[in-house]
Design a protein around this motif. Structure first.
Motif, PDB file in Angstrom:
ATOM      1  N   TYR A 183       0.870  -1.191   0.142  1.00 52.91           N
ATOM      2  CA  TYR A 183      -0.056  -0.180   0.087  1.00 52.91           C
ATOM      3  C   TYR A 183       0.803   1.174  -0.101  1.00 52.91           C
ATOM      4  N   ILE A 184       0.289   2.304  -0.679  1.00 55.89           N
ATOM      5  CA  ILE A 184       0.983   3.683  -0.433  1.00 55.89           C
ATOM      6  C   ILE A 184       0.316   4.276   0.794  1.00 55.89           C
ATOM      7  N   TYR A 185       1.092   5.164   1.532  1.00 47.85           N
ATOM      8  CA  TYR A 185       0.921   5.995   2.451  1.00 47.85           C
ATOM      9  C   TYR A 185       0.577   7.486   1.934  1.00 47.85           C
ATOM     10  N   LEU A 186      -0.487   8.097   2.131  1.00 49.70           N
ATOM     11  CA  LEU A 186      -0.939   9.276   1.824  1.00 49.70           C
ATOM     12  C   LEU A 186      -1.565   9.994   2.920  1.00 49.70           C
ATOM     13  N   GLU A 187      -1.209  11.549   3.357  1.00 52.22           N
ATOM     14  CA  GLU A 187      -1.979  12.094   4.105  1.00 52.22           C
ATOM     15  C   GLU A 187      -2.892  12.693   3.732  1.00 52.22           C
ATOM     16  N   LEU A 188      -3.933  13.454   4.407  1.00 54.19           N
ATOM     17  CA  LEU A 188      -5.002  14.223   3.715  1.00 54.19           C
ATOM     18  C   LEU A 188      -4.579  15.333   3.091  1.00 54.19           C
ATOM     19  N   LEU A 189      -3.482  16.159   3.599  1.00 50.88           N
ATOM     20  CA  LEU A 189      -2.980  17.139   2.997  1.00 50.88           C
ATOM     21  C   LEU A 189      -2.258  16.892   1.587  1.00 50.88           C
ATOM     22  N   ASP A 190      -2.178  15.630   1.317  1.00 45.94           N
ATOM     23  CA  ASP A 190      -1.679  15.372  -0.011  1.00 45.94           C
ATOM     24  C   ASP A 190      -2.701  15.675  -0.988  1.00 45.94           C
TER      25      ASP A 190
END
Length: 112
Positions: free
Chosen positions: A85-92
């Motif tokens: 899985y890739i990790y993303l923040e909401l800010l992305d």
């Protein structure tokens, strides 16, 4: 917890990550959203109600594009782990949409 914005997707229990909701779009596409991200989303909904659906649509679009995504509160302090899985923040998501929330919090003046 009510996941109204993601009700069109199947919510699947993951015993390895019992505190992070796991949503399945289809056989190849799914995502996790750490609880802190729901708090962040509610903040955006409160501050930018006119752009909130755009944020949700973009979040889902990013999942469809990347297939396996975990939305974390902080890259350096996430607690949901899943290989592949890739990790993303909401800010992305919000930064790419040019939707910003100014962080006005600051440390205490005591002890300076």
């Amino acid at each position: 917890m009510n996941y109204e914005d993601f009700k069109q997707f199947k919510l699947v229990k993951d015993n390895d990550n019992p505190f992070t909701p796991h949503f399945v779009i289809d056989e190849e596409t799914d995502f996790y959203i750490e609880p802190i991200v729901f708090t962040q989303l509610s903040g955006f909904k409160e501050r930018h109600p006119d752009k909130y659906q755009l944020i949700i649509d973009s979040l889902i679009s990013r999942v469809r594009q990347n297939k396996k995504v975990i939305f974390v509160g902080d890259y350096e302090n996430y607690f949901t782990e899943k290989e592949g899985y890739i990790y993303l923040e909401l800010l992305d998501i919000t930064d790419s949409l040019k939707i910003f929330v100014e962080d006005k919090s600051r440390g205490s003046d005591y002890g300076d």
